[in-house]
Design a protein around this motif. Structure first.
Motif, PDB file in Angstrom:
ATOM      1  N   ALA A   1     -15.714 -10.792   5.514  1.00 27.78           N
ATOM      2  CA  ALA A   1     -15.881  -9.626   4.643  1.00 27.78           C
ATOM      3  C   ALA A   1     -15.225  -8.391   5.232  1.00 27.78           C
ATOM      4  CB  ALA A   1     -17.365  -9.376   4.409  1.00 27.78           C
ATOM      5  N   SER A   2     -15.248  -8.248   6.553  1.00 26.06           N
ATOM      6  CA  SER A   2     -14.677  -7.055   7.186  1.00 26.06           C
ATOM      7  C   SER A   2     -13.168  -7.017   7.074  1.00 26.06           C
ATOM      8  CB  SER A   2     -15.089  -7.001   8.667  1.00 26.06           C
ATOM      9  OG  SER A   2     -16.481  -6.843   8.790  1.00 26.06           O
ATOM     10  N   ILE A   3     -12.515  -8.189   7.068  1.00 27.73           N
ATOM     11  CA  ILE A   3     -11.059  -8.214   6.918  1.00 27.73           C
ATOM     12  C   ILE A   3     -10.652  -7.592   5.594  1.00 27.73           C
ATOM     13  CG2 ILE A   3      -9.087  -9.759   6.610  1.00 27.73           C
ATOM     14  CD1 ILE A   3     -10.334 -11.606   8.683  1.00 27.73           C
ATOM     15  N   VAL A   4     -11.450  -7.816   4.548  1.00 31.11           N
ATOM     16  CA  VAL A   4     -11.182  -7.194   3.249  1.00 31.11           C
ATOM     17  C   VAL A   4     -11.737  -5.782   3.188  1.00 31.11           C
ATOM     18  CG1 VAL A   4     -11.518  -7.418   0.743  1.00 31.11           C
ATOM     19  CG2 VAL A   4     -11.200  -9.468   2.155  1.00 31.11           C
ATOM     20  N   LEU A   5     -12.924  -5.581   3.765  1.00 31.61           N
ATOM     21  CA  LEU A   5     -13.579  -4.271   3.741  1.00 31.61           C
ATOM     22  C   LEU A   5     -12.706  -3.187   4.366  1.00 31.61           C
ATOM     23  CD1 LEU A   5     -15.999  -2.298   3.536  1.00 31.61           C
ATOM     24  CD2 LEU A   5     -16.853  -3.298   5.666  1.00 31.61           C
ATOM     25  N   PHE A   6     -12.115  -3.481   5.515  1.00 27.35           N
ATOM     26  CA  PHE A   6     -11.352  -2.467   6.249  1.00 27.35           C
ATOM     27  C   PHE A   6      -9.841  -2.638   6.069  1.00 27.35           C
ATOM     28  CE2 PHE A   6     -15.325  -2.770   8.785  1.00 27.35           C
ATOM     29  CZ  PHE A   6     -15.790  -1.481   8.553  1.00 27.35           C
ATOM     30  N   ASP A   7      -9.440  -3.275   4.974  1.00 30.12           N
ATOM     31  CA  ASP A   7      -8.010  -3.452   4.751  1.00 30.12           C
ATOM     32  C   ASP A   7      -7.457  -2.312   3.903  1.00 30.12           C
ATOM     33  OD1 ASP A   7      -5.580  -5.236   4.959  1.00 30.12           O
ATOM     34  OD2 ASP A   7      -5.718  -4.924   2.809  1.00 30.12           O
ATOM     35  N   ASN A   8      -6.443  -1.661   4.414  1.00 27.79           N
ATOM     36  CA  ASN A   8      -5.875  -0.498   3.733  1.00 27.79           C
ATOM     37  C   ASN A   8      -5.198  -0.867   2.422  1.00 27.79           C
ATOM     38  OD1 ASN A   8      -5.877  -0.157   6.796  1.00 27.79           O
ATOM     39  ND2 ASN A   8      -5.661   1.956   6.120  1.00 27.79           N
ATOM     40  N   ALA A   9      -4.639  -2.068   2.337  1.00 31.19           N
ATOM     41  CA  ALA A   9      -3.975  -2.479   1.094  1.00 31.19           C
ATOM     42  C   ALA A   9      -4.996  -2.697  -0.010  1.00 31.19           C
ATOM     43  CB  ALA A   9      -3.156  -3.747   1.328  1.00 31.19           C
ATOM     44  N   HIS A  10      -6.069  -3.404   0.286  1.00 29.64           N
ATOM     45  CA  HIS A  10      -7.111  -3.613  -0.720  1.00 29.64           C
ATOM     46  C   HIS A  10      -7.727  -2.281  -1.138  1.00 29.64           C
ATOM     47  CE1 HIS A  10      -7.569  -8.005  -1.018  1.00 29.64           C
ATOM     48  NE2 HIS A  10      -7.135  -8.036   0.228  1.00 29.64           N
ATOM     49  N   ILE A  11      -7.942  -1.400  -0.190  1.00 31.21           N
ATOM     50  CA  ILE A  11      -8.521  -0.084  -0.520  1.00 31.21           C
ATOM     51  C   ILE A  11      -7.551   0.715  -1.381  1.00 31.21           C
ATOM     52  CG2 ILE A  11      -9.277   2.122   0.437  1.00 31.21           C
ATOM     53  CD1 ILE A  11     -10.259   0.550   2.898  1.00 31.21           C
ATOM     54  N   GLY A  12      -6.291   0.799  -0.944  1.00 35.11           N
ATOM     55  CA  GLY A  12      -5.310   1.601  -1.676  1.00 35.11           C
ATOM     56  C   GLY A  12      -5.072   1.103  -3.082  1.00 35.11           C
ATOM     57  N   GLN A  13      -5.054  -0.213  -3.274  1.00 33.12           N
ATOM     58  CA  GLN A  13      -4.762  -0.773  -4.587  1.00 33.12           C
ATOM     59  C   GLN A  13      -5.951  -0.660  -5.529  1.00 33.12           C
ATOM     60  OE1 GLN A  13      -1.681  -1.605  -4.766  1.00 33.12           O
ATOM     61  NE2 GLN A  13      -1.398  -2.732  -6.664  1.00 33.12           N
ATOM     62  N   THR A  14      -7.157  -0.515  -4.983  1.00 33.14           N
ATOM     63  CA  THR A  14      -8.349  -0.452  -5.837  1.00 33.14           C
ATOM     64  C   THR A  14      -8.848   0.976  -6.045  1.00 33.14           C
ATOM     65  OG1 THR A  14      -9.770  -0.853  -3.898  1.00 33.14           O
ATOM     66  CG2 THR A  14      -9.085  -2.763  -5.179  1.00 33.14           C
ATOM     67  N   ARG A  15      -8.085   1.956  -5.626  1.00 32.12           N
ATOM     68  CA  ARG A  15      -8.456   3.358  -5.853  1.00 32.12           C
ATOM     69  C   ARG A  15      -7.566   4.001  -6.917  1.00 32.12           C
ATOM     70  NH1 ARG A  15     -10.532   6.692  -2.250  1.00 32.12           N
ATOM     71  NH2 ARG A  15      -8.687   8.037  -2.323  1.00 32.12           N
ATOM     72  N   LEU A  16      -6.704   3.209  -7.501  1.00 28.83           N
ATOM     73  CA  LEU A  16      -5.742   3.732  -8.466  1.00 28.83           C
ATOM     74  C   LEU A  16      -5.829   2.947  -9.766  1.00 28.83           C
ATOM     75  CD1 LEU A  16      -2.726   4.112  -6.006  1.00 28.83           C
ATOM     76  CD2 LEU A  16      -4.252   5.933  -6.792  1.00 28.83           C
ATOM     77  N   ILE A  17      -5.196   3.449 -10.795  1.00 29.10           N
ATOM     78  CA  ILE A  17      -5.246   2.819 -12.118  1.00 29.10           C
ATOM     79  C   ILE A  17      -4.260   1.660 -12.135  1.00 29.10           C
ATOM     80  CG2 ILE A  17      -5.154   3.266 -14.606  1.00 29.10           C
ATOM     81  CD1 ILE A  17      -5.427   6.259 -13.949  1.00 29.10           C
ATOM     82  N   LEU A  18      -4.654   0.552 -11.495  1.00 32.01           N
ATOM     83  CA  LEU A  18      -3.824  -0.635 -11.345  1.00 32.01           C
ATOM     84  C   LEU A  18      -4.668  -1.877 -11.657  1.00 32.01           C
ATOM     85  CD1 LEU A  18      -2.145   0.388  -7.958  1.00 32.01           C
ATOM     86  CD2 LEU A  18      -1.198   0.690 -10.249  1.00 32.01           C
TER      87      LEU A  18
ATOM     88  N   ARG B   1       3.086  17.700   3.069  1.00 27.46           N
ATOM     89  CA  ARG B   1       3.508  16.529   3.849  1.00 27.46           C
ATOM     90  C   ARG B   1       2.522  15.371   3.691  1.00 27.46           C
ATOM     91  NH1 ARG B   1       7.457  17.372   7.439  1.00 27.46           N
ATOM     92  NH2 ARG B   1       6.759  15.595   8.691  1.00 27.46           N
ATOM     93  N   GLN B   2       1.896  15.309   2.552  1.00 27.77           N
ATOM     94  CA  GLN B   2       0.973  14.211   2.272  1.00 27.77           C
ATOM     95  C   GLN B   2       1.727  13.078   1.576  1.00 27.77           C
ATOM     96  OE1 GLN B   2      -2.145  15.957  -0.066  1.00 27.77           O
ATOM     97  NE2 GLN B   2      -3.198  16.846   1.705  1.00 27.77           N
ATOM     98  N   GLN B   3       1.276  11.852   1.818  1.00 29.62           N
ATOM     99  CA  GLN B   3       1.900  10.701   1.176  1.00 29.62           C
ATOM    100  C   GLN B   3       0.888   9.567   1.069  1.00 29.62           C
ATOM    101  OE1 GLN B   3       4.815   8.403   3.563  1.00 29.62           O
ATOM    102  NE2 GLN B   3       4.326   9.783   5.272  1.00 29.62           N
ATOM    103  N   ILE B   4       1.051   8.761   0.025  1.00 29.18           N
ATOM    104  CA  ILE B   4       0.303   7.511  -0.101  1.00 29.18           C
ATOM    105  C   ILE B   4       1.315   6.388   0.042  1.00 29.18           C
ATOM    106  CG2 ILE B   4      -1.046   6.012  -1.605  1.00 29.18           C
ATOM    107  CD1 ILE B   4      -2.299   8.445  -2.845  1.00 29.18           C
ATOM    108  N   TYR B   5       1.132   5.582   1.070  1.00 23.59           N
ATOM    109  CA  TYR B   5       2.041   4.471   1.347  1.00 23.59           C
ATOM    110  C   TYR B   5       1.217   3.192   1.301  1.00 23.59           C
ATOM    111  CZ  TYR B   5       5.907   1.893   3.497  1.00 23.59           C
ATOM    112  OH  TYR B   5       6.934   1.022   3.749  1.00 23.59           O
ATOM    113  N   PHE B   6       1.559   2.317   0.371  1.00 23.72           N
ATOM    114  CA  PHE B   6       0.801   1.074   0.200  1.00 23.72           C
ATOM    115  C   PHE B   6       1.125   0.134   1.347  1.00 23.72           C
ATOM    116  CE2 PHE B   6       0.609  -3.258  -1.724  1.00 23.72           C
ATOM    117  CZ  PHE B   6      -0.771  -3.331  -1.787  1.00 23.72           C
ATOM    118  N   LEU B   7       0.138  -0.037   2.209  1.00 21.50           N
ATOM    119  CA  LEU B   7       0.316  -0.831   3.415  1.00 21.50           C
ATOM    120  C   LEU B   7      -1.034  -1.400   3.814  1.00 21.50           C
ATOM    121  CD1 LEU B   7       2.457  -1.511   5.716  1.00 21.50           C
ATOM    122  CD2 LEU B   7       1.380   0.350   6.984  1.00 21.50           C
ATOM    123  N   GLY B   8      -1.072  -2.672   4.168  1.00 23.00           N
ATOM    124  CA  GLY B   8      -2.318  -3.268   4.634  1.00 23.00           C
ATOM    125  C   GLY B   8      -2.658  -2.821   6.035  1.00 23.00           C
ATOM    126  N   ASN B   9      -3.828  -3.209   6.489  1.00 21.69           N
ATOM    127  CA  ASN B   9      -4.225  -2.983   7.876  1.00 21.69           C
ATOM    128  C   ASN B   9      -3.471  -3.991   8.732  1.00 21.69           C
ATOM    129  OD1 ASN B   9      -5.512  -2.922  10.375  1.00 21.69           O
ATOM    130  ND2 ASN B   9      -7.540  -2.601   9.488  1.00 21.69           N
TER     131      ASN B   9
END
Length: 787
Positions: free
Chosen positions: A184-201, A601-609
């Motif tokens: 569960a932690s591999i998904v919980l703390f994954d930046n790609a899963h978080i980034g993709q599920t915070r947007l209208i996708l 200088r802010q950016q959102i870059y879709f990248l996993g942990n």
């Protein structure tokens, strides 16, 4: 394949007591196994029920862990969800589709409707009217008064529940608490899963229901000794419904059907075995099992899939930007359709402009000739060039002439008529002949010849048949509404072009190549007449009658849309600056830039942990080694191959992308990454689940006796040996548990650090300095503001 369904069949011997046990789930291999081997199935079922009751009381630690993990999932997904308050990356598509639903305006997309309908539902719940169309990345939500937080909350909720579902899958599969936490932690703390599920996708919907499909099937399989009971039916139907939601979101959901279908087929094959331990099934009973699975896993999912398309058609009743992808018959079912309102009948001797339906280029000609030789050495006819031109121009006008002499004007052109075309500007006649086209030797060259040749020896080569798509014999030929194929009479090739053909060289002014296609069935042969210029304002043909919208059978609309969706999905082959190849995904070699703001200088870059992705990828390699060492793992008291279902899940959601020709991005790997997290948790438990050799041999001896049907009673067991073995078992099991917790703690701690380190790129804040950006360019990630 042992235990393909993912429920562990052989568990460590836990006879040493609960204090040092690797598992919090009670051991079911003792009395239950004895009962099954002795043919007492009812007794085995009773034992399993008793074990279940005890598990409810003893699993407090699992419940506490899943509660804490769920809370963390909601925090990581919802924190700062209102930032940025601008359109981000593919929100321009899926936010726009939600607005079209709310406006009931017809649109076209290559994905099925379920996920997009959820966004529209979120907008409807907050009373939004869909006025904003998400035209450009960076457009302000605040200025345009868009309830974007409500939209984003939908995938964030699903992403949070996905983490819980991963934990639940491991729990229901019988794995230890540390293994559940790691997965569960591999998904919980994954930046790609978080980034993709915070947007209208759409990916949050896809991944959640993929995980729910796995969970539901595991719960269903665990009830295999109680077939056709209420819970058995419930979990069977929930499996089918979840899979239907996956494929109703994106067509890659077919991979989930395959992942579940393989163990289902194996299970059915086992039920056919006349030597099965529970006794052979009669053919009528097997038929019941087969029929139940067909209903639950095929019929119900397909009916649900059709249901979402019915909702799609019912909502989108007005004409919109998707009209051009559909046939005129379909468009006539939409209100306010410009095609039906502006359609004008075409008469002989009219000047018309013909346009290709898919590429939108006009049939065009000019005075320049084909070169004598092409680059590959082939010789051309050196005739007048016929090309596809994207802009409106007088060189796009052709006069439509009857093949047979006709007196006077006002004769309408009809479906099936044989006609000729005269190019107005050059006074040349359209023809095709048995000469290879400039870039495709299999297709015919189109050219134009002067009137002397056209009326003499080349007359037959200038004859073409008008074939209106789905048209009736003698139907009038009209602008816009008559989509047609222009078929050459002598050679039976169709006027054709395609977006995959390279533009003509400099001698053709980089315009599109037009040639003759021998495959008349291809949809890319279709053209339409855009206009009849020069009609008098008082022409009776411009008088429009009020037309009512027509009806069309649901299945006919459905199949037409399916064909268009599959065609355009396969046509997504153009390059994209952030596209990536499947071989790059497990190693996280590059990501995708979603959004930037220069001032802050802010950016959102879709990248996993990277830590989690590399760890999961290395675990997959370790698991491959475990498969080769299966006999060693069996002697250690754990059947490592129980994890093969999770490995199949990963392979089914990853390997097919290698044979796809369409654009691919990192987010396509998210379902496979979730499966790799399940494999990782299972392998962590296997590696650190060390049993003493004495215990392993004892277990094998007992199993051997059981297979021979000579199980000794407890009174016949040597008492002294048991007294010696019990302390050994408790000590070794305690050491194993400590090692597993230590390893799991290290993994989770590193995952948390990786998540925190890359969090500014996931949440889009705070802005990073040049040094901070460069510190995160681990594998030459193409981050912004690195200078």
């Amino acid at each position: 394949m042992s235990a393909p369904q993912g429920v562990r069949q052989r568990q460590p011997n836990n006879a040493g007591g609960g204090g040092g046990s690797m598992k919090k789930r009670p051991d079911t291999n003792g009395n239950v196994t004895d009962a099954v081997m002795n043919g007492n199935v009812n007794e085995a079922v009773d034992q399993m029920k008793q074990v279940g009751k005890e598990a409810v009381q003893k699993d407090w630690d699992y419940k506490l862990a899943v509660t804490l993990i769920t809370i963390l999932a909601f925090i990581t997904r919802f924190w700062g969800i209102s930032h940025p308050n601008q359109v981000v990356f593919d929100e321009v598509h899926f936010g726009k589709f939600a607005s079209y639903y709310l406006q009931r305006t017809y649109f076209f997309d290559v994905h099925p409707p379920f996920g997009k309908l959820l966004f529209a539902f979120a907008g409807w719940l907050v009373g939004y009217d869909g006025a904003f169309l998400f035209e450009n990345i960076g457009d302000s939500y605040i200025t345009n008064k868009v309830p974007y937080v409500a939209y984003r909350s939908m995938p964030a909720l699903m992403g949070s529940l996905t983490v819980t579902t991963v934990f639940w899958i491991m729990w229901e599969s019988g794995y230890s608490l540390p293994a559940c936490i790691v997965a569960a932690s591999i998904v919980l703390f994954d930046n790609a899963h978080i980034g993709q599920t915070r947007l209208i996708l759409l990916d949050a919907t896809l991944v959640l229901f993929m995980a729910l499909s796995v969970l539901s099937y595991i719960r269903f399989y665990k009830l295999r000794h109680e077939p056709f009971c209420r819970k058995w039916w419930k979990w069977l139907l929930l499996t089918g419904i979840s899979m239907s939601c996956v494929i109703s979101t994106k067509y890659v959901g077919a991979f989930t059907f395959f992942s579940i279908g393989v163990p289902v087929i194996i299970d059915l094959w086992d039920l056919l075995d006349i030597n099965r331990k529970q006794g052979p099934l009669s053919l009528p009973d097997f038929g019941k099992h087969l029929g139940a699975r067909i209903i639950g896993l095929i019929v119900v999912p397909f009916m649900m899939y059709l249901f979402w398309f019915q909702v799609h058609f019912a909502i989108l009743s007005r004409s919109g930007p998707g009209d051009d992808f559909m046939t005129p018959e379909f468009q006539e079912t939409l209100s306010d359709n410009l095609m039906t309102q502006q359609a004008v009948g075409i008469d002989y001797f009219d000047n018309i402009a013909m346009r290709h339906k898919e590429t939108k280029v006009y049939l065009h000609s000019h005075v320049d000739l084909y070169p004598l030789r092409y680059d590959d050495g082939r010789i051309s006819s050196q005739g007048q060039q016929i090309t596809g031109y994207p802009h409106n121009d007088t060189n796009n006008l052709w006069q439509i002439i009857p093949a047979a002499p006709m007196e006077g004007l006002g004769h309408p052109v009809k479906n099936g008529d044989i006609v000729r075309f005269r190019h107005l500007v050059t006074d040349a006649w359209l023809l095709t002949h048995d000469v290879a086209s400039p870039s495709m030797p299999t297709n015919q060259e189109f050219t134009a010849v002067k009137v002397d040749d056209a009326d003499g020896t080349r007359y037959n080569d200038t004859l073409f048949e008008i074939r209106i798509e789905n048209g009736k014999p003698g139907q009038n030929f009209k602008t816009m509404s008559s989509h047609f194929k222009l078929v050459h009479q002598p050679t039976k090739v169709a006027l054709w072009t395609h977006h995959t053909i390279a533009p003509l060289p400099d001698w053709g002014y980089k315009q599109a190549e037009i040639n003759g296609n021998k495959n008349l069935l291809q949809s890319s042969n279709i053209w339409y007449v855009e206009e009849v210029p020069g009609l008098a304002p008082d022409s009776p043909r411009l008088v429009k009658e009020e037309k009512k919208t027509k009806t069309m059978p649901f299945l006919k609309k459905y199949f037409e849309l399916q064909r268009a969706m599959f065609f355009h999905n396969n046509a997504l082959t153009s390059s994209h600056p952030y596209a990536s190849f499947p071989i790059q995904w497990p190693f996280l070699l590059r990501g995708v830039s979603f959004w930037t703001e220069n001032d802050t200088r802010q950016q959102i870059y879709f990248l996993g942990n990277p830590v989690g992705w590399w760890f999961a990828s290395s675990i997959l390699a370790v698991f491959a080694g475990i498969l080769l060492a299966d006999q060693v793992s069996v002697r250690r008291g754990v059947d490592a191959l129980d994890t093969r279902f999770f490995f199949l899940l990963w392979a089914a959601h990853y390997l097919p992308f290698f044979i796809m020709g369409r654009q691919l991005f990192l987010h396509h790997y998210l379902p496979a990454h979730l499966a790799s997290a399940l494999v990782s948790g299972a392998v962590i438990e296997f590696v650190f689940n060390i049993e003493a050799p004495e215990l392993a041999s004892l277990t094998e001896a007992q199993l051997g006796e059981a297979k021979k049907g000579s199980m000794k009673t407890q009174a016949q067991q040597p008492q002294g040996g048991d007294l010696v073995r019990k302390p050994i078992r408790e000590r070794i099991a305690g050491q194993s548990l400590l090692a597993t917790w230590a390893a799991s703690g290290v993994v989770v701690a590193v995952l948390m650090w990786g998540f925190w380190f890359f969090a500014p790129l996931t949440y889009g804040k705070p802005g990073l300095s040049v040094e901070q950006v460069n510190a995160r360019k681990w594998l030459n990630y193409d981050l912004h503001f690195a200078k």
